[in-house]
Design an enzyme around this catalytic site. Structure first.
Site, PDB file in Angstrom:
ATOM      1  N   LYS A 136      -0.798   6.469   3.391  1.00  0.00           N
ATOM      2  CA  LYS A 136      -2.135   6.791   3.854  1.00  0.00           C
ATOM      3  C   LYS A 136      -3.171   5.911   3.151  1.00  0.00           C
ATOM      4  O   LYS A 136      -4.296   5.767   3.608  1.00  0.00           O
ATOM      5  CB  LYS A 136      -2.455   8.276   3.530  1.00  0.00           C
ATOM      6  CG  LYS A 136      -1.498   9.267   4.145  1.00  0.00           C
ATOM      7  CD  LYS A 136      -1.787  10.662   3.556  1.00  0.00           C
ATOM      8  CE  LYS A 136      -0.742  11.659   4.018  1.00  0.00           C
ATOM      9  NZ  LYS A 136      -0.852  12.939   3.284  1.00  0.00           N
ATOM     10  N   GLY A 137      -2.769   5.362   2.020  1.00  0.00           N
ATOM     11  CA  GLY A 137      -3.714   4.719   1.101  1.00  0.00           C
ATOM     12  C   GLY A 137      -4.546   3.599   1.678  1.00  0.00           C
ATOM     13  O   GLY A 137      -5.696   3.412   1.311  1.00  0.00           O
ATOM     14  N   GLU A 183      -2.236  -3.306   2.815  1.00  0.00           N
ATOM     15  CA  GLU A 183      -1.760  -2.376   1.793  1.00  0.00           C
ATOM     16  C   GLU A 183      -2.922  -2.048   0.850  1.00  0.00           C
ATOM     17  O   GLU A 183      -3.862  -2.830   0.704  1.00  0.00           O
ATOM     18  CB  GLU A 183      -0.598  -3.092   1.085  1.00  0.00           C
ATOM     19  CG  GLU A 183       0.192  -2.403   0.048  1.00  0.00           C
ATOM     20  CD  GLU A 183       0.709  -1.012   0.284  1.00  0.00           C
ATOM     21  OE1 GLU A 183      -0.071  -0.130   0.688  1.00  0.00           O
ATOM     22  OE2 GLU A 183       1.891  -0.788  -0.012  1.00  0.00           O
ATOM     23  N   ASP A 184      -2.872  -0.875   0.238  1.00  0.00           N
ATOM     24  CA  ASP A 184      -3.939  -0.514  -0.698  1.00  0.00           C
ATOM     25  C   ASP A 184      -3.830  -1.282  -2.010  1.00  0.00           C
ATOM     26  O   ASP A 184      -4.801  -1.862  -2.486  1.00  0.00           O
ATOM     27  CB  ASP A 184      -3.957   1.007  -0.955  1.00  0.00           C
ATOM     28  CG  ASP A 184      -2.575   1.580  -1.284  1.00  0.00           C
ATOM     29  OD1 ASP A 184      -1.616   0.798  -1.484  1.00  0.00           O
ATOM     30  OD2 ASP A 184      -2.444   2.818  -1.334  1.00  0.00           O
ATOM     31  N   ASP A 200       1.683  -3.156  -6.798  1.00  0.00           N
ATOM     32  CA  ASP A 200       1.981  -2.715  -8.160  1.00  0.00           C
ATOM     33  C   ASP A 200       3.254  -3.446  -8.613  1.00  0.00           C
ATOM     34  O   ASP A 200       3.192  -4.592  -9.038  1.00  0.00           O
ATOM     35  CB  ASP A 200       2.140  -1.200  -8.102  1.00  0.00           C
ATOM     36  CG  ASP A 200       2.275  -0.550  -9.452  1.00  0.00           C
ATOM     37  OD1 ASP A 200       1.660  -1.022 -10.407  1.00  0.00           O
ATOM     38  OD2 ASP A 200       3.008   0.454  -9.562  1.00  0.00           O
ATOM     39  N   LYS A 209      -2.265  -5.340  -9.170  1.00  0.00           N
ATOM     40  CA  LYS A 209      -2.052  -5.150 -10.616  1.00  0.00           C
ATOM     41  C   LYS A 209      -0.962  -6.120 -11.048  1.00  0.00           C
ATOM     42  O   LYS A 209       0.209  -5.743 -11.140  1.00  0.00           O
ATOM     43  CB  LYS A 209      -1.581  -3.711 -10.888  1.00  0.00           C
ATOM     44  CG  LYS A 209      -2.661  -2.673 -10.822  1.00  0.00           C
ATOM     45  CD  LYS A 209      -2.256  -1.400 -11.546  1.00  0.00           C
ATOM     46  CE  LYS A 209      -1.877  -0.315 -10.592  1.00  0.00           C
ATOM     47  NZ  LYS A 209      -1.598   0.995 -11.208  1.00  0.00           N
ATOM     48  N   VAL A 235      -5.437   4.024 -10.493  1.00  0.00           N
ATOM     49  CA  VAL A 235      -6.733   4.111  -9.814  1.00  0.00           C
ATOM     50  C   VAL A 235      -6.670   5.000  -8.569  1.00  0.00           C
ATOM     51  O   VAL A 235      -5.607   5.183  -7.968  1.00  0.00           O
ATOM     52  CB  VAL A 235      -7.252   2.702  -9.419  1.00  0.00           C
ATOM     53  CG1 VAL A 235      -7.654   1.911 -10.654  1.00  0.00           C
ATOM     54  CG2 VAL A 235      -6.224   1.935  -8.589  1.00  0.00           C
ATOM     55  N   ASP A 295      -4.877   8.030  -3.765  1.00  0.00           N
ATOM     56  CA  ASP A 295      -4.897   9.417  -4.226  1.00  0.00           C
ATOM     57  C   ASP A 295      -4.265   9.602  -5.596  1.00  0.00           C
ATOM     58  O   ASP A 295      -3.531   8.748  -6.099  1.00  0.00           O
ATOM     59  CB  ASP A 295      -4.132  10.303  -3.242  1.00  0.00           C
ATOM     60  CG  ASP A 295      -2.622  10.135  -3.386  1.00  0.00           C
ATOM     61  OD1 ASP A 295      -2.149   8.980  -3.369  1.00  0.00           O
ATOM     62  OD2 ASP A 295      -1.921  11.145  -3.543  1.00  0.00           O
ATOM     63  N   ARG A 316      -8.932  10.671  -2.325  1.00  0.00           N
ATOM     64  CA  ARG A 316      -8.888   9.587  -1.320  1.00  0.00           C
ATOM     65  C   ARG A 316     -10.269   9.309  -0.749  1.00  0.00           C
ATOM     66  O   ARG A 316     -10.578   8.197  -0.344  1.00  0.00           O
ATOM     67  CB  ARG A 316      -7.959   9.970  -0.160  1.00  0.00           C
ATOM     68  CG  ARG A 316      -6.494  10.004  -0.505  1.00  0.00           C
ATOM     69  CD  ARG A 316      -5.662  10.051   0.781  1.00  0.00           C
ATOM     70  NE  ARG A 316      -4.293  10.496   0.542  1.00  0.00           N
ATOM     71  CZ  ARG A 316      -3.304   9.700   0.147  1.00  0.00           C
ATOM     72  NH1 ARG A 316      -3.527   8.429  -0.063  1.00  0.00           N
ATOM     73  NH2 ARG A 316      -2.093  10.174  -0.037  1.00  0.00           N
TER      74      ARG A 316
HETATM   75  P1  5GP Z   1       4.778  -1.085  -5.353  1.00  0.00           P
HETATM   76  O1  5GP Z   1       5.888  -1.055  -4.369  1.00  0.00           O
HETATM   77  O2  5GP Z   1       3.995  -2.369  -5.353  1.00  0.00           O
HETATM   78  O3  5GP Z   1       5.230  -0.703  -6.730  1.00  0.00           O
HETATM   79  O4  5GP Z   1       3.855   0.133  -5.005  1.00  0.00           O
HETATM   80  C1  5GP Z   1       2.783   0.102  -4.217  1.00  0.00           C
HETATM   81  C2  5GP Z   1       2.354   1.528  -3.946  1.00  0.00           C
HETATM   82  O5  5GP Z   1       2.337   2.318  -5.148  1.00  0.00           O
HETATM   83  C3  5GP Z   1       0.965   1.559  -3.425  1.00  0.00           C
HETATM   84  O6  5GP Z   1       0.923   1.432  -2.023  1.00  0.00           O
HETATM   85  C4  5GP Z   1       0.466   2.909  -3.891  1.00  0.00           C
HETATM   86  O7  5GP Z   1       0.844   3.895  -2.970  1.00  0.00           O
HETATM   87  C5  5GP Z   1       1.211   3.165  -5.177  1.00  0.00           C
HETATM   88  N1  5GP Z   1       0.377   2.817  -6.342  1.00  0.00           N
HETATM   89  C6  5GP Z   1       0.554   1.795  -7.213  1.00  0.00           C
HETATM   90  N2  5GP Z   1      -0.403   1.778  -8.163  1.00  0.00           N
HETATM   91  C7  5GP Z   1      -1.235   2.812  -7.869  1.00  0.00           C
HETATM   92  C8  5GP Z   1      -2.437   3.316  -8.489  1.00  0.00           C
HETATM   93  O8  5GP Z   1      -2.977   2.813  -9.484  1.00  0.00           O
HETATM   94  N3  5GP Z   1      -3.014   4.404  -7.876  1.00  0.00           N
HETATM   95  C9  5GP Z   1      -2.488   4.998  -6.769  1.00  0.00           C
HETATM   96  N4  5GP Z   1      -3.141   6.048  -6.277  1.00  0.00           N
HETATM   97  N5  5GP Z   1      -1.345   4.553  -6.179  1.00  0.00           N
HETATM   98  C10 5GP Z   1      -0.734   3.472  -6.722  1.00  0.00           C
END
Ligand code: 5GP
Length: 174
Positions: free
Chosen positions: A41-42, A97-98, A101, A129, A151, A157, A163
């Site tokens: 949803k982000g 994508e939001d 990470d 990040k 964040v 969220d 959100r």
């Molecule tokens: P990745 O696969 O890159 O590890 O994860 C990405 C997803 O992790 C993002 O779409 C998000 O849903 C979640 N995520 C990563 N860091 C954060 C953060 O700081 N805050 C929130 N709310 N979600 C995060």
């Protein structure tokens, strides 16, 4: 545990940056159309604002993947909870994508969507990040690089809350 949220990026800053990304995308895709795939949803708030700033023809679709659940640590496994509805054949896809990470989600998506016949797949994330990266993936369009803090806001969220904040804020545990 109680927590509070400290503003990291204001609504104005975010709006201006999204405008710039929209201009870039409009230039890069001149003469073509783009197919935005919003990761629920982000990324929904970001995708709506971005789509409004793109001047080439835009179509949209949605996908939902496994995410953080209720904790602030990534599960490390990606699975599809809701799939896209439209075929991708020959389309110029931009995954919206939001936040990037570990990078696992975007890497998985890029490979999956290419396999499904998209002409090309680019990645667009509001936040990045870089310190947290585990797999080798870079977004093509990035709003802001941020430090390794959890964040919320602008679609992101913590336990399904926050959100609706119009800004991005860091969660601080009291
Ligand atoms: P990745 O696969 O890159 O590890 O994860 C990405 C997803 O992790 C993002 O779409 C998000 O849903 C979640 N995520 C990563 N860091 C954060 C953060 O700081 N805050 C929130 N709310 N979600 C995060």
């Amino acid at each position: 545990m109680a927590e509070h949220v400290e503003v990291m990026l204001s609504e104005d800053e975010i709006g201006q940056r999204i405008r710039k990304i929209g201009e870039r995308i409009s230039k890069d895709y001149e003469g073509k159309s783009v197919h935005l795939i919003c990761i629920l949803k982000g990324a929904s708030f970001f995708m709506c604002e971005l789509a409004k700033r793109i001047t080439v023809p835009v179509s949209i679709d949605f996908m939902s993947l496994s995410s953080y659940g209720s904790s602030t640590e990534s599960a490390g496994v990606v699975s599809i909870k809701k799939d896209i509805e439209e075929p991708l054949d020959g389309r110029h896809v931009i995954v919206v994508e939001d936040i990037v990470d570990t990078g696992r989600t975007l890497k998985y998506l890029k490979e999956l969507l290419k396999d499904r016949g998209a002409a090309d797949v680019k990645l667009c994330a509001l936040l990045d990040k870089p310190d947290r990266r585990v797999v080798d993936v870079e977004a093509d369009y990035i709003g802001f690089k941020i430090p390794d803090e959890f964040v919320v806001g602008y679609g992101l969220d913590y336990d399904q809350r926050y959100r609706n904040l119009p800004y991005i804020g860091a969660v601080k545990f009291d």
